[in-house]
Design a protein around this motif. Structure first.
Motif, mmCIF file in Angstrom:
data_model
loop_
_atom_site.group_PDB
_atom_site.id
_atom_site.type_symbol
_atom_site.label_atom_id
_atom_site.label_comp_id
_atom_site.label_asym_id
_atom_site.label_seq_id
_atom_site.Cartn_x
_atom_site.Cartn_y
_atom_site.Cartn_z
ATOM 1 N N HIS A 132 10.204 7.806 -4.852
ATOM 2 C CA HIS A 132 10.930 8.514 -5.908
ATOM 3 C C HIS A 132 9.896 9.312 -6.701
ATOM 4 O O HIS A 132 8.853 8.772 -7.072
ATOM 5 N N LEU A 133 10.184 10.578 -6.968
ATOM 6 C CA LEU A 133 9.282 11.421 -7.736
ATOM 7 C C LEU A 133 9.904 11.687 -9.098
ATOM 8 O O LEU A 133 11.029 12.205 -9.189
ATOM 9 N N ALA A 181 4.585 11.724 -2.286
ATOM 10 C CA ALA A 181 5.954 11.183 -2.306
ATOM 11 C C ALA A 181 6.594 11.290 -0.916
ATOM 12 O O ALA A 181 7.286 10.365 -0.480
ATOM 13 N N LYS A 182 6.359 12.394 -0.219
ATOM 14 C CA LYS A 182 6.912 12.550 1.132
ATOM 15 C C LYS A 182 6.333 11.501 2.081
ATOM 16 O O LYS A 182 7.075 10.864 2.825
ATOM 17 N N GLY A 221 11.819 18.627 0.933
ATOM 18 C CA GLY A 221 12.358 17.499 1.677
ATOM 19 C C GLY A 221 12.465 16.189 0.910
ATOM 20 O O GLY A 221 12.831 15.167 1.491
ATOM 21 N N LEU A 222 12.155 16.193 -0.382
ATOM 22 C CA LEU A 222 12.290 14.948 -1.155
ATOM 23 C C LEU A 222 13.749 14.751 -1.560
ATOM 24 O O LEU A 222 14.437 15.700 -1.912
ATOM 25 N N HIS A 223 14.192 13.496 -1.503
ATOM 26 C CA HIS A 223 15.588 13.189 -1.796
ATOM 27 C C HIS A 223 15.781 12.499 -3.145
ATOM 28 O O HIS A 223 16.892 12.454 -3.661
ATOM 29 N N HIS A 224 14.707 11.936 -3.701
ATOM 30 C CA HIS A 224 14.819 11.180 -4.944
ATOM 31 C C HIS A 224 13.908 11.812 -5.996
ATOM 32 O O HIS A 224 12.759 11.407 -6.159
ATOM 33 N N LEU A 240 0.820 -1.200 0.000
ATOM 34 C CA LEU A 240 0.000 0.000 0.000
ATOM 35 C C LEU A 240 0.857 1.254 0.000
ATOM 36 O O LEU A 240 0.374 2.344 0.244
ATOM 37 N N VAL A 241 2.139 1.078 -0.276
ATOM 38 C CA VAL A 241 3.074 2.192 -0.299
ATOM 39 C C VAL A 241 3.522 2.404 -1.744
ATOM 40 O O VAL A 241 3.853 1.454 -2.444
ATOM 41 N N TYR A 242 3.519 3.653 -2.180
ATOM 42 C CA TYR A 242 4.008 3.978 -3.516
ATOM 43 C C TYR A 242 5.508 4.200 -3.470
ATOM 44 O O TYR A 242 6.019 4.828 -2.552
ATOM 45 N N LYS A 243 6.211 3.672 -4.464
ATOM 46 C CA LYS A 243 7.668 3.806 -4.516
ATOM 47 C C LYS A 243 8.146 4.648 -5.700
ATOM 48 O O LYS A 243 9.161 5.321 -5.620
#
Length: 152
Positions: A35-36, A29-30, A80-83, A3-6
């Motif tokens: 990954h966005l 995404a947060k 705050g997104l890293h990818h 149930l988590v988007y990657k």
């Protein structure tokens, strides 16, 4: 089943609708530490006839897309997104997003704005978002712009 988007794809084109889609994509995404993938498809059909007359049209479209995506990338990283990845592609947004890019990026969520084309184009060829919903092999989130479309 997770149930988590990657891997999230968000299609942006500079419109108010795509800006709302981008903001929702950053929030999702947060929450999912995903990954966005910021995507702009340069619709080759929209300038093919003009390009024979003006060769610089493709260069201007590419420059606009790169500037737009890099601006959004900076905002996403600032949130705050890293990818965060940017992709500029050429072709039909309808098929590129739901078929080619979603497979290439192993996307599990595509986010797009609800509108973009005018009413006549939607009637004749259907909207990009409608086509993505029909053909994507992953979840699709279509963002509607609120009546008060002031972005906070």
């Amino acid at each position: 089943m997770s149930l988590v988007y990657k891997q999230i794809i968000v299609a942006v084109d500079g419109s108010k609708e795509s800006e709302w889609a981008f903001k929702k994509a950053v929030a999702i995404a947060k929450r999912n530490d995903a990954h966005l993938n910021l995507v702009n498809i340069i619709d080759t059909r929209s300038y093919a006839a003009v390009e024979a007359y003006d060769r610089s049209i493709a260069e201007r479209a590419q420059k606009f897309a790169e500037e737009l995506l890099n601006e959004y990338k900076a905002k996403a990283e600032g949130a705050g997104l890293h990818h965060v990845k940017v992709l500029v592609e050429y072709g039909s947004p309808k098929s590129m997003i739901s078929k080619d890019l979603s497979r290439k990026l192993d996307a599990d969520l595509i986010i797009c704005g609800a509108t973009g084309l005018n009413a006549v184009e939607r009637f004749l060829i259907g909207s990009v978002s409608e086509n993505i919903v029909r053909t994507a092999k992953c979840d699709v989130l279509v963002i509607r712009t609120p009546e008060d479309d002031t972005i906070q």
